[in-house]
Design a protein around this motif. Structure first.
Motif, PDB file in Angstrom:
ATOM      1  N   TYR A 151      50.068  44.095  31.229  1.00  0.00           N
ATOM      2  CA  TYR A 151      51.526  43.944  31.230  1.00  0.00           C
ATOM      3  C   TYR A 151      52.037  43.556  32.609  1.00  0.00           C
ATOM      4  O   TYR A 151      52.877  42.663  32.762  1.00  0.00           O
ATOM      5  CB  TYR A 151      52.175  45.232  30.740  1.00  0.00           C
ATOM      6  N   HIS A 152      51.529  44.245  33.621  1.00  0.00           N
ATOM      7  CA  HIS A 152      51.957  43.920  34.982  1.00  0.00           C
ATOM      8  C   HIS A 152      51.499  42.514  35.371  1.00  0.00           C
ATOM      9  O   HIS A 152      52.239  41.756  36.038  1.00  0.00           O
ATOM     10  CB  HIS A 152      51.395  44.951  35.969  1.00  0.00           C
ATOM     11  N   ALA A 153      50.267  42.156  34.940  1.00  0.00           N
ATOM     12  CA  ALA A 153      49.787  40.802  35.231  1.00  0.00           C
ATOM     13  C   ALA A 153      50.639  39.765  34.503  1.00  0.00           C
ATOM     14  O   ALA A 153      50.933  38.674  35.036  1.00  0.00           O
ATOM     15  CB  ALA A 153      48.329  40.663  34.823  1.00  0.00           C
ATOM     16  N   TYR A 154      51.038  40.060  33.281  1.00  0.00           N
ATOM     17  CA  TYR A 154      51.884  39.135  32.524  1.00  0.00           C
ATOM     18  C   TYR A 154      53.248  38.976  33.199  1.00  0.00           C
ATOM     19  O   TYR A 154      53.830  37.883  33.209  1.00  0.00           O
ATOM     20  CB  TYR A 154      52.046  39.643  31.094  1.00  0.00           C
ATOM     21  N   GLN A 155      53.755  40.079  33.756  1.00  0.00           N
ATOM     22  CA  GLN A 155      55.041  39.974  34.445  1.00  0.00           C
ATOM     23  C   GLN A 155      54.941  39.090  35.674  1.00  0.00           C
ATOM     24  O   GLN A 155      55.871  38.344  36.001  1.00  0.00           O
ATOM     25  CB  GLN A 155      55.527  41.384  34.848  1.00  0.00           C
ATOM     26  N   THR A 206      48.441  34.500  32.277  1.00  0.00           N
ATOM     27  CA  THR A 206      48.035  35.703  31.527  1.00  0.00           C
ATOM     28  C   THR A 206      47.946  35.403  30.053  1.00  0.00           C
ATOM     29  O   THR A 206      47.019  35.877  29.362  1.00  0.00           O
ATOM     30  CB  THR A 206      49.040  36.833  31.782  1.00  0.00           C
ATOM     31  N   ARG A 207      48.921  34.623  29.524  1.00  0.00           N
ATOM     32  CA  ARG A 207      48.880  34.288  28.103  1.00  0.00           C
ATOM     33  C   ARG A 207      47.640  33.473  27.774  1.00  0.00           C
ATOM     34  O   ARG A 207      46.959  33.706  26.761  1.00  0.00           O
ATOM     35  CB  ARG A 207      50.139  33.500  27.735  1.00  0.00           C
ATOM     36  N   GLN A 208      47.290  32.536  28.633  1.00  0.00           N
ATOM     37  CA  GLN A 208      46.104  31.721  28.396  1.00  0.00           C
ATOM     38  C   GLN A 208      44.837  32.554  28.494  1.00  0.00           C
ATOM     39  O   GLN A 208      43.913  32.401  27.699  1.00  0.00           O
ATOM     40  CB  GLN A 208      46.079  30.559  29.411  1.00  0.00           C
TER      41      GLN A 208
END
Length: 349
Positions: free
Chosen positions: A296-300, A306-308
């Motif tokens: 989650y933090h990486a996605y933020q 992160t999605r890929q």
């Protein structure tokens, strides 16, 4: 008339009268009498008390002292010494008082009393219990003299201490009859047997102390408590049932003592396994939570990357779960290739 010759008459005249011969011994008679008196006084000057005795000294008939075993001295003629045995004696009751038995000695009267005990028709042992049943009760009393002065002044001195034995018999039988009447027959042969013996000894000693006779009851033991002969068969059957009950209870208790530790050990094992599983599951869940939070933090911070990455990881996991895979190029413009099912991994066009 005796005729004497002249020579005999002359010889008798020279010897003198017969009484003159004893006059030569008269000076020695006082010395002989004095020696005899001296020997008597010397022999009466000391006395010895054996290890199993105590001696009571009377001076002019009044009590002076009690001496222990050993050599002692006294005033001749004035002091009188009376020895008392302080060894332990035994009585077998409720039979009539018999001679006592001391250490290392066996009394013939006591042996005859033991023979009397074997008589099954002797009603002297029957007593009435608290539940109105009759029981044949026998016991033994061990006693010894602890106050010789009181003992001497209360009882006449005899070879077998018969008077003391009679007193102990009457006192003990009175106490035992009263105590047996306070308990049921089952209590007499069961849990109260030892209590009755202890209480009988204490009560007997209390009565003897009131008499101030110098006797101490050292032990009282119950020997036999059995039913009369006419009810003995029924009692034996009841007793056999009680013993069977106790046997079954003991077996059940043994099985219980065996199963309970096993159950407790199994319980502890299951508890430890459950605690381990809970700790492991909790750790795994905590790890998954931390992984999700990290994602989650990486996605933020970088949503596209992160999605890929998540997509690639998901596809990697998916492809790893499939054994046989066929990959088709998405840019293929020709007709869809036909998968040859007869050939493994083959492609038909």
């Amino acid at each position: 008339m005796e005729s004497l010759s002249f020579e005999d008459m002359a010889r008798r005249r020279r010897q003198g009268p017969p009484s003159e011969a004893w006059r030569r011994y008269l000076p020695f008679i006082p010395w002989v009498l004095g020696g005899l008196v001296a020997i008597f006084l010397i022999s009466d000057f000391s006395y010895t008390v054996e290890p199993h005795e105590q001696a009571v000294v009377l001076r002019f008939g009044a009590y002076k002292a009690t001496t222990m075993p050993g050599l002692h001295f006294k005033i001749p003629i004035v002091d009188q010494v009376m020895k008392v045995s302080v060894e332990e004696h035994g009585l077998s009751l409720p039979f009539s008082p018999v001679g006592q038995m001391g250490p290392g000695r066996v009394d013939s009267n006591l042996l005859r009393a033991r023979q009397v005990q074997t008589d099954p028709d002797d009603d002297e042992t029957l007593m009435l219990t608290g539940d109105l049943n009759t029981a044949s009760v026998e016991w033994t009393v061990q006693w010894r003299v602890t106050e010789p002065s009181n003992y001497l002044f209360k009882f006449p001195i005899g070879a077998d201490d018969q008077a003391a034995g009679e007193l102990l018999t009457y006192v003990s039988r009175t106490v035992m009859n009263r105590l047996v009447g306070d308990y049921s027959f089952d209590e007499m042969i069961g849990p109260k047997r030892g209590d009755i013996a202890v209480q009988a000894r204490d009560d007997s000693q209390r009565i003897l102390d009131a008499y101030d006779c110098g006797i101490t009851v050292t032990a009282l033991q119950m020997q036999r408590v059995i039913p009369p002969d006419r009810v003995k068969p029924s009692f034996d059957r009841v007793n056999a049932s009680i013993q069977l009950k106790q046997k079954l209870e003991n077996e059940a208790e043994s099985t219980r003592n065996k199963l309970i530790p096993e159950a407790r050990a199994n319980r502890d094992k299951l508890i430890r396994e459950a605690e381990g599983y809970a700790s492991r599951t909790k750790a795994e869940a905590q790890g998954e939570i931390e992984a999700l939070l990290a994602r989650y933090h990486a996605y933020q911070r970088a949503p596209d990357v992160t999605r890929q990455r998540l997509y690639i990881e998901a596809m990697q996991g998916l492809f790893e779960s499939v054994k046989d895979k066929t990959i088709i190029d998405a840019d293929l413009n020709r007709a869809l290739p036909i998968l040859n099912l007869n050939e493994k991994g083959g492609i038909a066009k």
